[in-house]
Enzyme design. Sequence first.
Site, PDB file in Angstrom:
ATOM      1  N   HIS A  39      20.810  -9.438   6.224  1.00 47.40           N
ATOM      2  CA  HIS A  39      20.285 -10.162   5.228  1.00 47.40           C
ATOM      3  C   HIS A  39      20.438 -11.504   4.743  1.00 47.40           C
ATOM      4  O   HIS A  39      19.140 -12.255   4.161  1.00 47.40           O
ATOM      5  CB  HIS A  39      21.316  -9.907   3.924  1.00 47.40           C
TER       6      HIS A  39
ATOM      7  N   HIS B 195     -14.806   7.810  19.677  1.00 47.24           N
ATOM      8  CA  HIS B 195     -13.361   7.185  18.790  1.00 47.24           C
ATOM      9  C   HIS B 195     -13.419   5.761  18.485  1.00 47.24           C
ATOM     10  O   HIS B 195     -14.359   4.878  17.435  1.00 47.24           O
ATOM     11  CB  HIS B 195     -11.881   7.389  18.174  1.00 47.24           C
TER      12      HIS B 195
ATOM     13  N   GLU C 198       8.029  -2.951  -0.456  1.00 47.14           N
ATOM     14  CA  GLU C 198       8.382  -4.636   0.171  1.00 47.14           C
ATOM     15  C   GLU C 198       6.186  -4.413   0.729  1.00 47.14           C
ATOM     16  O   GLU C 198       5.711  -5.168   0.437  1.00 47.14           O
ATOM     17  CB  GLU C 198       8.554  -4.640   0.971  1.00 47.14           C
TER      18      GLU C 198
ATOM     19  N   SER D 209      17.680 -11.331  -8.764  1.00 44.70           N
ATOM     20  CA  SER D 209      18.037 -12.334  -8.305  1.00 44.70           C
ATOM     21  C   SER D 209      16.922 -13.117  -7.260  1.00 44.70           C
ATOM     22  O   SER D 209      17.270 -14.353  -7.580  1.00 44.70           O
ATOM     23  CB  SER D 209      18.231 -11.384  -6.265  1.00 44.70           C
TER      24      SER D 209
ATOM     25  N   PHE E  31      13.637  -9.798   3.746  1.00 46.03           N
ATOM     26  CA  PHE E  31      12.791  -8.328   3.939  1.00 46.03           C
ATOM     27  C   PHE E  31      10.688  -9.186   3.876  1.00 46.03           C
ATOM     28  O   PHE E  31       9.970  -8.190   3.593  1.00 46.03           O
ATOM     29  CB  PHE E  31      13.070  -7.594   2.752  1.00 46.03           C
TER      30      PHE E  31
ATOM     31  N   GLY F 199      -8.730  -3.186   8.699  1.00 46.76           N
ATOM     32  CA  GLY F 199      -8.303  -3.094  10.395  1.00 46.76           C
ATOM     33  C   GLY F 199      -7.623  -2.873  10.018  1.00 46.76           C
ATOM     34  O   GLY F 199      -7.280  -1.694  10.258  1.00 46.76           O
TER      35      GLY F 199
ATOM     36  N   HIS G 283     -16.805   0.903  17.447  1.00 39.89           N
ATOM     37  CA  HIS G 283     -16.147   2.528  16.959  1.00 39.89           C
ATOM     38  C   HIS G 283     -17.383   3.339  15.545  1.00 39.89           C
ATOM     39  O   HIS G 283     -17.852   2.820  14.779  1.00 39.89           O
ATOM     40  CB  HIS G 283     -14.795   1.862  15.578  1.00 39.89           C
TER      41      HIS G 283
ATOM     42  N   HIS H 213      17.129 -16.402  -0.903  1.00 37.00           N
ATOM     43  CA  HIS H 213      18.677 -15.856  -0.320  1.00 37.00           C
ATOM     44  C   HIS H 213      18.153 -16.522   1.175  1.00 37.00           C
ATOM     45  O   HIS H 213      17.693 -15.941   1.665  1.00 37.00           O
ATOM     46  CB  HIS H 213      18.877 -14.341  -0.835  1.00 37.00           C
TER      47      HIS H 213
END
Length: 710
Positions: free
Chosen positions: A508, A268, A446, A419, A472, A122, A34, A496
């Site tokens: 979940h 680019h 997150e 939790s 998550f 990257g 690039h 969980h």
Amino acid sequence: MGTRNAIDIQRIKESADYVRYLALECIERAESGHPGLPLGCADLGVLLYRYILKVNPDVPLWPNRDRFILSAGHGSMLLYPLLYLVGYNITLADMANFRQLGSKTAGHPEYERKLGIETTTGPLGQGFANAVGIAIEGKMMAQRFNEAGFNLFDYTVYTLMGDGCNMEGISYEAASLAGHLGLDNLIAIYDSNHISIDGRTDITFTDDVAKRYEALGWHVEFAASSDIETTFRKLLELKDTKGKPRLLIFNTVIGDGLDKKRDTNDIHGSPAEIPEIAFFIQNSSAIRELFEKKYGKGAVTDKQALEEILAKRITNQKTEPLLAFAESDEFMRQMRRETQAIYREWEERLAQYKEAFPEKYNELSRYLRFELSASLHDKLVNYSYQKSNATRFISGEVLNLCAVEIPQIVGGSADLADSTKGLVKGSPYIKRGDFSGRRIAFGIREHAMAAIGNGLALNKSMIPFSSTFFTFFDYMKPAVRLASLMRLNHLFIFSHDSIYVGEDGPTHQPIEHLNSLRLLPNLYTFRPANDIETAFSYLYFLKHMNGPVALITTRQKIDEKIMGIVPAGVSREEFYNMFEKGGYVFYETAGKGEPGIVLCGSGSEVSLARETAALIEARNNIKVRVVSIPCLELLNETECSYREQLFNQFNKPVVFIEAASHRGIHLFCDRHVVMIDIHSFGKSAPGKQVAESFGFTAEAVYERIEKQLA
Ligand SMILES: Cc1ncc(C[n+]2csc(CCOP(=O)(O)OP(=O)(O)O)c2C)c(N)n1
């Protein structure tokens, strides 16, 4: 630095052109890369490395060095020439090897602090979020160790980001936390060239970036690559602006110095090609001279002749070294002399600190060279919880057992600390102006949490953890991948862990997550079945410190009967060694000889296997073995003979039970291997009912394997 107020514009421009030349020729040789960013930001890069950054290429790991993070990692051919010029261990030959097998100059910068490459970049936006993590580390170290007159830690983190980094959501998350915390040791420079791959950014990105960052609590300034003097002044001003992170919106022209490709997306991500390079050389007095010196006066006047020279250089690249530029070397390495003086002052300060604050000095040494103490090793090896509880609670307890002895352990969760139990008890949250705490409230961010945790891990002085619900993990995956790629000592705590989550329903309930993690090279996924395995998982992480560990814990309680089980006739130390093999015999029903069936699994399904074993024992006259597999990756790596022994030479049925998807692998399960797993998303209902509906009861498992027993 000594020359803070006077810069040599002429020399900066010459060196910037040399950086451009190196970028153009190396990318041409590699036939990939690039060039656009290096060309657009070359002057800025030279300014930073020559006059602004406080780094010492002779002591690249100096803990108080400034950091430069090229978040727009595709522009790696900006970084390598700069590192070469100021004297890191990167040579012209290394750059000529750009993007080749085993070279130091990979396509995108790969974490190698000794070379001045502070992190792997990257995937756009990650470097920026890492920079936020490093800035937090800087603040933490300052608060822990600086004393009046002894500023041991006052480094500044610079990061260069592009439109792409700013478009990525992670930059919003990380900038938001940085603004909230008032990280005034962070300076982001936004290479605003209005071009990305698909064209001008007006087709995609019309944010008012200044307003956005101001709204996030940042101080924003503007400069342009065409005005080096003002850029320099702004950078100095920004460094002295206190209370907020700073953004310099830096207007540049992609592919600056070229002819037709300048300011277009054509430059680019592909080589400029010879006619454009020839144009650049003809229009740069410094590079023209370099070529004239080598090929004779007049060699560059005729464009066609110059193009032929370039074509030969590329064709015969094995025998044609890159052109050296002694004046630029000399100019850039003056920086080294100046920063070495700063470094020596720091060393002296450290020596005096050692005299004045011996205990703190010792603690600092422990931060910089972590070793697991024998006492903590013993505590973890001999840990028991004894009562019925969820492994997330046990994890919280073990985490705090470790945190008491290891002050470097810092971290938190994405708004789920209560939790996941991912919190250091008794410690305050870090906050604007006070970084003494060990708890980090990452907020519901997150992705940034994982990348900021990576930033905290980069320098190896802190040992970060981050935590959230396992489902998550999806929001963190890109950063978890980079932690693995860089082998960062970052502990990911995911609670969980399965359909047993229950009422919250399929959104979940992790299904594919367990095996997604297991597919990541360098990362080890531990899903402990009980208290001892939970403690052993922590021990594995702290003992090896050779990359990230993911700890997967249950929401639901584990039966008391499953706690504290140690194989018969084995000491705790020997047991830990078995655990390091990834799996071991957890339980065997009475009876002589080899077992007629092996039930195995991880986490809460070890309990299920144990219950099913009791049914088989009561109803069939067959010896049953239960194997716990806390870490499938380790078991896969262990010697074959151990596995064969564990699984009874695979001569008799093996039943693998995990409340997770193993899609695709069934193909390889022969008549002896039964896979009891989950093929769809979860369901919303109380956890026990969900488990029943998927056949995760001892009766249902028994039914599935009954025919194998016949
Ligand atoms: C997460 C991620 N998505 C996509 C890419 C592929 N990619 C590399 S550079 C780039 C465009 C970046 O544009 P910009 O930041 O403006 O860089 P410039 O064109 O100015 O060099 C893209 C899409 C990537 N590296 N990372």
